[in-house]
Design an enzyme around this catalytic site. Sequence first.
Site, short mmCIF file in Angstrom:
data_model
loop_
_atom_site.label_atom_id
_atom_site.label_comp_id
_atom_site.label_asym_id
_atom_site.label_seq_id
_atom_site.Cartn_x
_atom_site.Cartn_y
_atom_site.Cartn_z
N LYS A 79 2.36 -67.82 46.58
CA LYS A 79 2.05 -67.93 45.17
C LYS A 79 1.75 -66.57 44.59
O LYS A 79 1.99 -66.31 43.43
CB LYS A 79 0.82 -68.83 44.96
CG LYS A 79 1.04 -70.27 45.38
CD LYS A 79 -0.25 -71.07 45.21
CE LYS A 79 -0.03 -72.47 45.74
NZ LYS A 79 -1.28 -73.21 45.83
N GLY A 80 1.21 -65.69 45.42
CA GLY A 80 0.75 -64.40 44.93
C GLY A 80 1.79 -63.54 44.25
O GLY A 80 1.50 -62.82 43.31
N GLU A 124 7.16 -59.28 46.85
CA GLU A 124 5.93 -59.72 47.50
C GLU A 124 4.74 -59.06 46.83
O GLU A 124 4.85 -57.95 46.30
CB GLU A 124 6.01 -59.33 48.99
CG GLU A 124 4.82 -59.65 49.83
CD GLU A 124 4.54 -61.13 49.99
OE1 GLU A 124 4.14 -61.77 48.99
OE2 GLU A 124 4.68 -61.66 51.10
N ASP A 125 3.61 -59.72 46.86
CA ASP A 125 2.40 -59.15 46.27
C ASP A 125 1.81 -58.07 47.18
O ASP A 125 1.42 -57.01 46.71
CB ASP A 125 1.36 -60.22 45.93
CG ASP A 125 1.03 -61.15 47.10
OD1 ASP A 125 1.59 -60.99 48.21
OD2 ASP A 125 0.20 -62.06 46.90
N ASP A 157 0.73 -56.62 54.63
CA ASP A 157 -0.41 -56.30 55.47
C ASP A 157 0.10 -56.06 56.89
O ASP A 157 0.62 -54.99 57.19
CB ASP A 157 -1.39 -57.47 55.39
CG ASP A 157 -2.78 -57.16 55.92
OD1 ASP A 157 -2.90 -56.33 56.82
OD2 ASP A 157 -3.74 -57.77 55.44
N LYS A 193 -0.38 -52.05 52.80
CA LYS A 193 -1.43 -51.55 53.71
C LYS A 193 -0.76 -51.09 54.99
O LYS A 193 -0.80 -51.79 56.01
CB LYS A 193 -2.43 -52.67 54.03
CG LYS A 193 -3.29 -53.14 52.90
CD LYS A 193 -4.27 -54.18 53.44
CE LYS A 193 -5.13 -54.77 52.36
NZ LYS A 193 -6.05 -55.80 52.91
N PHE A 240 -10.06 -56.23 51.49
CA PHE A 240 -9.51 -57.50 51.03
C PHE A 240 -9.45 -57.48 49.51
O PHE A 240 -10.47 -57.41 48.84
CB PHE A 240 -10.34 -58.68 51.53
CG PHE A 240 -9.62 -59.98 51.31
CD1 PHE A 240 -8.60 -60.36 52.16
CD2 PHE A 240 -9.92 -60.78 50.23
CE1 PHE A 240 -7.90 -61.55 51.95
CE2 PHE A 240 -9.22 -61.96 50.00
CZ PHE A 240 -8.21 -62.34 50.87
N VAL A 241 -8.20 -57.54 48.97
CA VAL A 241 -7.99 -57.39 47.53
C VAL A 241 -7.58 -58.69 46.88
O VAL A 241 -6.97 -59.57 47.51
CB VAL A 241 -6.95 -56.29 47.22
CG1 VAL A 241 -7.50 -54.92 47.59
CG2 VAL A 241 -5.64 -56.55 47.94
N ASP A 276 -5.27 -63.84 45.88
CA ASP A 276 -6.44 -64.69 45.78
C ASP A 276 -7.32 -64.60 47.01
O ASP A 276 -6.93 -64.10 48.06
CB ASP A 276 -6.00 -66.15 45.61
CG ASP A 276 -5.45 -66.74 46.90
OD1 ASP A 276 -6.06 -67.69 47.43
OD2 ASP A 276 -4.41 -66.26 47.39
N ARG A 307 -6.87 -65.09 41.20
CA ARG A 307 -5.45 -64.77 40.97
C ARG A 307 -5.21 -64.23 39.56
O ARG A 307 -4.35 -63.41 39.35
CB ARG A 307 -4.57 -66.01 41.14
CG ARG A 307 -4.34 -66.42 42.55
CD ARG A 307 -3.25 -67.50 42.61
NE ARG A 307 -3.25 -68.18 43.89
CZ ARG A 307 -2.67 -67.72 44.98
NH1 ARG A 307 -2.05 -66.58 44.97
NH2 ARG A 307 -2.71 -68.41 46.11
#
Length: 174
Positions: free
Chosen positions: A41-42, A97-98, A101, A129, A150-151, A157, A163
């Site tokens: 969803k991000g 992609e948001d 990681d 990251k 953690f963002v 979210d 969000r």
Amino acid sequence: MSERVRVLLTEEEVDARIQALGDQITKDYQGKTVHLVCVLKGGVFFMCELAKRIKVPVTMDFMSASSYGSDTKSSGVVKIVKDLDEPLKDKNVLIVEDIIDSGRTLSYLIKMLGDREPADIKLCTLLDKPERRVTDVKVDYSGFNIPDEFVVGYGLDYDQKYRNLPYIGVVEFE
């Protein structure tokens, strides 16, 4: 346990970087149609803003993959929740992609989507990251390299919260 959000990247910084990414993608795909594949969803917030700034023909599709659940760390297991609606054969695919990681999810998706015979497949992320990477993933377009925090915000979210923040923030637990 409660949390608060500290601003990492302002709305203006994010907006300016998305414009620069849109300009570069426009240049790189001149004379072609780019097929954006959003990882829900991000990624939806970022993809919509990015698409508005790309000046070549754009088509879109959406998929959902998860490796987080309601935790702040990747589980390492990729689950496809929603697959694409359209075939990718001979399309110029740009996965949007948001955040990247560990790289596990994107590595899995690139392989899976690459098997569907696109003309090419590239990767665009708003946030990266690189020091968290456990799987090698080639990022073609990157908005920001960020520290290992953690963002949230701009589609990202924490347990479905935050969000809708128009900036990128760091969740700090109290």
